[in-house]
Every structure is written in structure tokens, then in C-alpha cells.
Design a protein around this motif. Structure first.
Motif, short mmCIF file in Angstrom:
data_model
loop_
_atom_site.label_atom_id
_atom_site.label_comp_id
_atom_site.label_asym_id
_atom_site.label_seq_id
_atom_site.Cartn_x
_atom_site.Cartn_y
_atom_site.Cartn_z
N TRP A 1 0.83 -1.20 0.00
CA TRP A 1 0.00 0.00 0.00
C TRP A 1 0.86 1.26 0.00
O TRP A 1 0.61 2.22 -0.71
N SER B 1 1.05 3.93 -3.04
CA SER B 1 0.64 5.31 -2.74
C SER B 1 1.77 6.32 -2.91
O SER B 1 1.51 7.53 -2.94
N PHE C 1 -3.05 -4.62 -5.95
CA PHE C 1 -3.48 -3.23 -5.78
C PHE C 1 -3.40 -2.46 -7.10
O PHE C 1 -4.27 -1.66 -7.42
N VAL D 1 -6.32 -2.79 -9.54
CA VAL D 1 -7.63 -2.20 -9.22
C VAL D 1 -7.85 -0.97 -10.10
O VAL D 1 -6.95 -0.14 -10.27
N GLU E 1 -8.34 2.45 -11.42
CA GLU E 1 -8.07 3.76 -10.80
C GLU E 1 -9.33 4.62 -10.74
O GLU E 1 -9.43 5.52 -9.90
N VAL F 1 -10.94 4.29 -7.38
CA VAL F 1 -10.27 5.09 -6.35
C VAL F 1 -10.63 6.56 -6.49
O VAL F 1 -10.91 7.25 -5.50
N PHE G 1 -8.58 2.51 1.12
CA PHE G 1 -7.76 1.30 1.18
C PHE G 1 -8.60 0.09 1.59
O PHE G 1 -8.54 -0.97 0.94
N LEU H 1 -9.52 -0.65 -2.38
CA LEU H 1 -8.31 -1.36 -2.78
C LEU H 1 -8.29 -2.79 -2.24
O LEU H 1 -8.16 -3.76 -2.99
#
Length: 224
Positions: A29, A33, A111, A114, A116, A119, A133, A137
Motif C-alpha cells: 500500500w 501510494s 493493488f 484495481v 483507478e 479510487v 484502502f 483497494l
């Protein structure tokens, strides 16, 4: 056949996967990030290093750091009264360090797959980074994370080189299944070695079946 290596290996792999599961997810993560590509490359290289190093070299570094007369080893011994090197805890440490990259890279790959847009939509709805998260995610990356956990468990169960370096081959204490196979072959006890090999193969096969089942279940879910 002495069953202590089986129980030691199962306990070692079980505790190590608990450690690597959470640390691997958090590390993945953090890397996903990270906004700086240079920092991401450096940290990714550091976190992946145990995967490409020979296990004996990784074990050498662990022994150098956690040995009785080494910095962290003496700290744990003098302050907490815990001896790490050549103890059962050392088998967990070795298994966790060697299996961590598998968990980390599997979680990171999951991750990154996934969408975008999910998100971005979560951010527009005012969700916090932790909510994004946990609800976006993690939820969507679960199949890849579970597969990584299965691989990391199997890798921890089969760890040999680093374990031999930092934990030794102490019967009933640090002798895991791979070390038991080596010891019996070296002693010429092939029948016992066959038994230990059969146990390892059975557990590894079950791990592969579980990983394939998770993958197939995810594929069916996507087709719906």
C-alpha cells in the motif's frame, strides 16, 4: 518417524504468514501510494531483495544482525532476556524474511490492477485514504492478496538456507521439515527422508490447489 519437524514447520509457517501478511500488505500500500518514482524504485528494490538473494546470504545477514554479540541480538538478550539466534523464534524470523517479498509483490500487483476510476470515485465521495484502502483497494484486490498469502505460507514452510544459518539444525527445537530431510539423507536414513518429503509435497500441493481455487473463483466472479 519423528513428527517434531512437521509441527515445528507448521507453527513456524503459520506465525510467519501472520507477520508477512500484514507487513506485506502495508508495504505494498505504501509503495503504491508513493508519488516519487525514484523513492518507489529504491524501496521496491530493498523490499524485494530477500527474493533474489541466496537464502544462505540472507541468513548470514540475519545472523550478523541478530547474533548474540550483534546489535539487535544483544539488545533483545540484555533488555528482554530473549535469545533469537538458534532458537525457535529464529526459524520464524528466517521464514518471515524470505517469504515477505512474495506477499509484498503479490499484494502490490493486486493493488495496481484495481481500476483507478474506482479510487478516484471514492475520493470524490469524500472517503478518507484509510476507507479507500479498506473498502476499495483491499476489497477488490482480495484474490491476489490471498494467492500471495498462500505462496508466502508455502515458501515459509519450505525455507532451508536462512533457517540453517540463523536457527541451526537442533532436533526438536529448530529442525524444520527441509532440515529434517537434509539430516536424514546425510545420515543415510532414506526411508525417513521419504516420509518428510511426502509431507512437504502434500502440503505444497494443497497450497497450489487452494491458490488455483481462489483464482478460478475470482474469474467466475468477473464473468458474471
Amino acid at each position: 518417524m519423528d513428527w517434531s519437524p512437521v509441527w515445528i514447520s507448521i507453527k513456524t509457517a503459520s506465525l510467519s504468514i501472520v507477520i508477512t501478511f500484514f507487513l506485506g500488505i502495508l508495504a505494498a500500500w505504501g509503495i503504491v501510494s508513493c508519488k516519487s518514482q525514484k523513492a518507489k524504485m529504491v524501496w521496491d528494490g530493498i523490499l524485494t531483495m530477500p527474493l533474489v538473494l541466496p537464502p544462505t546470504v540472507a541468513g548470514f545477514f540475519l545472523l550478523y544482525i541478530f547474533g548474540v554479540k550483534r546489535p539487535l541480538g544483544s539488545l533483545f538478550l540484555n533488555v528482554f532476556g530473549i535469545k533469537i539466534a538458534f532458537s525457535w523464534g529464529a526459524t520464524v524470523l528466517a521464514a518471515a524474511v524470505i517469504s515477505f517479498p512474495l506477499m509484498y509483490r503479490s499484494a502490490r500487483g493486486a493493488f495496481e490492477q484495481v481500476d483507478e476510476n474506482l479510487v478516484a470515485a471514492a475520493r470524490t465521495l469524500g472517503m478518507s485514504e484509510w476507507q479507500i484502502f479498506s473498502r476499495v483497494l483491499f476489497a477488490n484486490a482480495m484474490p491476489g492478496i490471498v494467492s500471495g498469502g498462500v505462496l508466502a505460507f508455502a515458501r515459509g514452510l519450505g525455507e532451508f538456507g536462512a533457517t540453517a544459518m540463523i536457527a541451526g539444525n537442533i532436533a526438536g527445537k529448530t529442525r524444520t521439515l527441509p532440515l529434517a530431510v537434509y539430516s536424514e539423507v546425510a545420515a543415510g536414513n532414506m526411508e525417513k527422508a521419504y516420509g518428510y518429503v511426502a509431507v512437504i509435497v502434500a502440503i505444497a500441493f494443497c497450497a497450489v490447489l487452494l491458490m488455483n481455487w481462489v483464482g478460478a473463483k475470482d474469474e467466475r466472479k468477473r464473468k458474471r
